[in-house]
Design an enzyme around this catalytic site. Sequence first.
Site, PDB file in Angstrom:
ATOM      1  N   GLU A  14       0.817  -1.214   0.000  1.00 37.06           N
ATOM      2  CA  GLU A  14       0.000   0.000   0.000  1.00 37.06           C
ATOM      3  C   GLU A  14       0.847   1.259   0.000  1.00 37.06           C
ATOM      4  OE1 GLU A  14      -3.065  -1.804   3.308  1.00 37.06           O
ATOM      5  OE2 GLU A  14      -1.720  -0.167   3.795  1.00 37.06           O
ATOM      6  N   CYS A  64       3.053   8.230   1.915  1.00 35.25           N
ATOM      7  CA  CYS A  64       3.388   7.242   2.936  1.00 35.25           C
ATOM      8  C   CYS A  64       3.701   5.933   2.217  1.00 35.25           C
ATOM      9  CB  CYS A  64       2.184   7.085   3.855  1.00 35.25           C
ATOM     10  SG  CYS A  64       2.377   5.762   5.042  1.00 35.25           S
ATOM     11  N   CYS A 105       4.962  -7.598   8.195  1.00 37.08           N
ATOM     12  CA  CYS A 105       5.895  -7.087   9.195  1.00 37.08           C
ATOM     13  C   CYS A 105       6.062  -8.148  10.267  1.00 37.08           C
ATOM     14  CB  CYS A 105       5.354  -5.798   9.819  1.00 37.08           C
ATOM     15  SG  CYS A 105       6.490  -5.043  11.006  1.00 37.08           S
ATOM     16  N   CYS A 160       3.114  -5.605  16.553  1.00 38.55           N
ATOM     17  CA  CYS A 160       2.567  -4.640  17.516  1.00 38.55           C
ATOM     18  C   CYS A 160       1.077  -4.952  17.683  1.00 38.55           C
ATOM     19  CB  CYS A 160       2.781  -3.208  17.038  1.00 38.55           C
ATOM     20  SG  CYS A 160       4.537  -2.769  16.931  1.00 38.55           S
ATOM     21  N   CYS A 162      -1.704  -3.269  15.442  1.00 39.40           N
ATOM     22  CA  CYS A 162      -1.376  -2.934  14.050  1.00 39.40           C
ATOM     23  C   CYS A 162      -1.817  -4.034  13.092  1.00 39.40           C
ATOM     24  CB  CYS A 162       0.124  -2.695  13.920  1.00 39.40           C
ATOM     25  SG  CYS A 162       0.647  -2.368  12.225  1.00 39.40           S
ATOM     26  N   GLY A 198       5.445  -2.313   7.227  1.00 39.25           N
ATOM     27  CA  GLY A 198       6.813  -2.774   7.443  1.00 39.25           C
ATOM     28  C   GLY A 198       7.651  -1.910   8.361  1.00 39.25           C
ATOM     29  N   GLU A 199       8.800  -2.450   8.748  1.00 44.36           N
ATOM     30  CA  GLU A 199       9.759  -1.745   9.606  1.00 44.36           C
ATOM     31  C   GLU A 199      10.957  -1.370   8.720  1.00 44.36           C
ATOM     32  OE1 GLU A 199      10.239  -0.381  12.662  1.00 44.36           O
ATOM     33  OE2 GLU A 199      12.271  -0.045  11.939  1.00 44.36           O
ATOM     34  N   SER A 247      10.165   6.033  10.117  1.00 44.24           N
ATOM     35  CA  SER A 247       9.493   5.695  11.363  1.00 44.24           C
ATOM     36  C   SER A 247       9.918   4.293  11.768  1.00 44.24           C
ATOM     37  CB  SER A 247       7.975   5.751  11.147  1.00 44.24           C
ATOM     38  OG  SER A 247       7.300   5.394  12.323  1.00 44.24           O
ATOM     39  N   HIS A 284       4.789   4.675  22.164  1.00 45.89           N
ATOM     40  CA  HIS A 284       3.495   4.051  22.484  1.00 45.89           C
ATOM     41  C   HIS A 284       3.249   3.700  23.953  1.00 45.89           C
ATOM     42  CE1 HIS A 284       2.919   4.199  18.263  1.00 45.89           C
ATOM     43  NE2 HIS A 284       3.384   3.014  17.935  1.00 45.89           N
ATOM     44  N   CYS A 310      -1.992   1.666   8.449  1.00 44.42           N
ATOM     45  CA  CYS A 310      -0.940   0.693   8.191  1.00 44.42           C
ATOM     46  C   CYS A 310      -1.497  -0.718   7.972  1.00 44.42           C
ATOM     47  CB  CYS A 310       0.017   0.701   9.389  1.00 44.42           C
ATOM     48  SG  CYS A 310       1.499  -0.246   9.162  1.00 44.42           S
TER      49      CYS A 310
HETATM   50  N1  SAH Z   1       7.352  -0.047  11.672  1.00 44.97           N
HETATM   51  C1  SAH Z   1       7.415   1.379  11.745  1.00 44.97           C
HETATM   52  C2  SAH Z   1       6.667   2.117  10.642  1.00 44.97           C
HETATM   53  C3  SAH Z   1       5.299   1.631  10.211  1.00 44.97           C
HETATM   54  S1  SAH Z   1       3.830   2.056  11.110  1.00 44.97           S
HETATM   55  C4  SAH Z   1       6.940   1.848  13.102  1.00 44.97           C
HETATM   56  O1  SAH Z   1       6.373   1.042  13.830  1.00 44.97           O
HETATM   57  O2  SAH Z   1       7.167   3.001  13.457  1.00 44.97           O
HETATM   58  C5  SAH Z   1       3.748   3.790  11.286  1.00 44.97           C
HETATM   59  C6  SAH Z   1       3.030   4.188  12.583  1.00 44.97           C
HETATM   60  O3  SAH Z   1       1.646   3.815  12.540  1.00 44.97           O
HETATM   61  C7  SAH Z   1       3.629   3.523  13.818  1.00 44.97           C
HETATM   62  O4  SAH Z   1       3.774   4.473  14.841  1.00 44.97           O
HETATM   63  C8  SAH Z   1       2.550   2.507  14.167  1.00 44.97           C
HETATM   64  O5  SAH Z   1       2.616   2.113  15.508  1.00 44.97           O
HETATM   65  C9  SAH Z   1       1.292   3.248  13.801  1.00 44.97           C
HETATM   66  N2  SAH Z   1       0.085   2.426  13.679  1.00 44.97           N
HETATM   67  C10 SAH Z   1      -0.035   1.148  13.272  1.00 44.97           C
HETATM   68  N3  SAH Z   1      -1.316   0.748  13.317  1.00 44.97           N
HETATM   69  C11 SAH Z   1      -2.032   1.783  13.783  1.00 44.97           C
HETATM   70  C12 SAH Z   1      -3.414   1.986  14.063  1.00 44.97           C
HETATM   71  N4  SAH Z   1      -4.322   1.029  13.892  1.00 44.97           N
HETATM   72  N5  SAH Z   1      -3.783   3.186  14.546  1.00 44.97           N
HETATM   73  C13 SAH Z   1      -2.867   4.167  14.712  1.00 44.97           C
HETATM   74  N6  SAH Z   1      -1.570   4.050  14.461  1.00 44.97           N
HETATM   75  C14 SAH Z   1      -1.150   2.859  14.021  1.00 44.97           C
END
Ligand code: SAH
Length: 362
Positions: free
Chosen positions: A98, A111, A118, A122, A125, A166-167, A198, A223, A336
Amino acid sequence: MTVHPTNLLNLTPAEAVTTLRAFAVSVGEAPYRGSQVARRLWESPASGFDAMSELPADFRARLAEHFTMPRLALTSEQASTDGTRKFLFSLADGQSIETVAIPDGKRLTLCVSSQAGCALQCAFCATGAMGFVRNLEAHEIAGQVRELAFLAEPIKPTNIVFMGMGEPLMNWPAVDTVLTILNNPAGFGIGARHITLSTVGWLPGIEALEARKEQFRLAISIHAPSDALRATLMPVNTKFPLEAVIERAARFSRRVTFEYVMLGGVNDADEHATALAALAKTCGAFVNLIPLHPGGSMGFVPSPPERIHRFASRLKAANVEVAVRRSRGLDIAAACGQLRAERLRRRTPGLAHDDSQVNETA
Ligand code: SAH
């Protein structure tokens, strides 16, 4: 002997021009012919060698024997009433990724995804829930920007955030090349301060980013302000605990941003704000509060707006700079991993009730 063709879009602009000039000479053309091809990779993208009508036809044919410049297939597009647009690309092996475009005044932030799936899981996510599939190649990341130049009304981003699937710091070799392609005047020419990575706090990747001389921005997904809570939300915390991440962020040579997703009843109490403020001050960090996107968020609920407001006020009162992200694209599934997840569930796109948080603080 069959020679594997070189994918020109996996090279930095400098590598590509060197390779192409040498190739031009090797087939009896002037070196500038190689530079002409290089310009058509990123600066003035061509859909393929055939489209480079400024080149002799036989040279184009020789190029096609030795090189590739693959396209990504745009398989779906959704537009939100607020102007946010979401694109789903299909890769050569059938994987989907995406990309989200977010206009905001004169700024247009793209973005991008850096991995298919990934590994980090988390808890809130949607990408994590899919599991890890594979790293994207440089051309598959930079290609997300390149493809949008081929739209009938081309999209030219002013800002890039690695906040898609992804990271990025776990795919450093490809991301390293992509940063060069994005930033270089012979690539997309986007200023380093308009490009944000990020990360969950993947420490080896932060070292690699720090080693680059350009001022790329670093955002860290915090977080939770304690190890105990963070470990329940982000399994990676056992590998790189909060304290180590904070220590590294405090030493980072540029200003960092903390990302903090607001999970109702989980990490949004007053004492969390107080603890987060202390961490932010240690690092001189800017704090971005992200409203949770309810779609695919696995049992978590968003913090109510008043709670977010109060949380932000406490940070401000402690002299921490803070912004609450605006939710964008509420009528499309832009968070994401959510578009791809939705496709996999074969749901009607119109039923999604997620939004996109993706933006930048600059
Ligand atoms: N892996 C990296 C970048 C990808 S996600 C990272 O974790 O930073 C980018 C951001 O979106 C991260 O801060 C992630 O925690 C957040 N994110 C993921 N799912 C989300 C959701 N459902 N609501 C809000 N933020 C979310």
